[in-house]
Motif scaffolding. Sequence first.
Motif, mmCIF file in Angstrom:
data_model
loop_
_atom_site.group_PDB
_atom_site.id
_atom_site.type_symbol
_atom_site.label_atom_id
_atom_site.label_comp_id
_atom_site.label_asym_id
_atom_site.label_seq_id
_atom_site.Cartn_x
_atom_site.Cartn_y
_atom_site.Cartn_z
ATOM 1 N N VAL A 1 23.004 119.343 61.808
ATOM 2 C CA VAL A 1 21.970 118.543 62.444
ATOM 3 C C VAL A 1 21.054 118.096 61.312
ATOM 4 N N GLN A 2 20.928 116.774 61.164
ATOM 5 C CA GLN A 2 20.127 116.213 60.068
ATOM 6 C C GLN A 2 18.955 115.420 60.640
ATOM 7 N N PHE A 3 17.797 115.623 60.032
ATOM 8 C CA PHE A 3 16.595 114.879 60.414
ATOM 9 C C PHE A 3 16.110 114.086 59.206
ATOM 10 N N LYS A 4 15.750 112.826 59.448
ATOM 11 C CA LYS A 4 15.206 111.969 58.393
ATOM 12 C C LYS A 4 13.886 111.399 58.881
ATOM 13 N N ASN A 5 12.855 111.478 58.036
ATOM 14 C CA ASN A 5 11.550 110.905 58.375
ATOM 15 C C ASN A 5 11.464 109.495 57.812
ATOM 16 N N SER A 6 11.553 108.500 58.693
ATOM 17 C CA SER A 6 11.432 107.103 58.288
ATOM 18 C C SER A 6 10.100 106.500 58.720
ATOM 19 N N VAL A 7 9.144 107.352 59.101
ATOM 20 C CA VAL A 7 7.812 106.873 59.482
ATOM 21 C C VAL A 7 7.012 106.690 58.200
ATOM 22 N N ILE B 1 14.634 114.136 53.968
ATOM 23 C CA ILE B 1 15.732 114.486 54.865
ATOM 24 C C ILE B 1 15.859 116.003 54.889
ATOM 25 N N TYR B 2 16.104 116.550 56.075
ATOM 26 C CA TYR B 2 16.339 117.985 56.225
ATOM 27 C C TYR B 2 17.680 118.191 56.904
ATOM 28 N N ASP B 3 18.552 118.976 56.294
ATOM 29 C CA ASP B 3 19.863 119.320 56.850
ATOM 30 C C ASP B 3 19.844 120.765 57.325
ATOM 31 N N HIS B 4 20.308 120.981 58.545
ATOM 32 C CA HIS B 4 20.461 122.345 59.051
ATOM 33 C C HIS B 4 21.924 122.547 59.430
ATOM 34 N N TRP C 1 19.589 112.440 63.133
ATOM 35 C CA TRP C 1 18.383 111.989 63.812
ATOM 36 C C TRP C 1 17.476 111.293 62.807
ATOM 37 N N ASP C 2 17.045 110.091 63.134
ATOM 38 C CA ASP C 2 16.175 109.298 62.273
ATOM 39 C C ASP C 2 14.861 109.071 63.016
#
Length: 129
Positions: A28-34, A60-63, A107-108
């Motif tokens: 599950v990957q999260f990217k902060n594009s704000v 980006i954070y990968d879990h 997730w972006d």
Amino acid sequence: MNNILRFLFVMVLCVGLGNAKIWGKNLVQFKNSVEGKQVNIFCKLNNKQLFVVFLEPGEIYDHWFHGQFVTTNKMDCDIRELQYKLVRIRAFQGASGSFDHGKTNYWDIREDGIYFTHGKDIPKLEYKW
């Protein structure tokens, strides 16, 4: 013996039709594009706290994780932008533990909401702020 072979065949077929890899870890990957704003992400897997992370713009954070074999794996996350916008998402859900291997969810986090893709398609807006 035939029943075992049938079961294994069906299991391999189901995994092959999805984006899973047999016995692989899930991502599950999260990217902060704000632009110019930090976001806070708090996630639980099967109602147990997993992680809390603060992402700066562009980070980006990968879990990576292995799902539990017997139960349906559900990862719920609260995503908060520091101007007090909050969204609760279902970041990951497997059909059953035996098929929850090697799946990828990206997730972006953007200005208008949270976008999702498995990596094969263009991300689509899933949750609005």
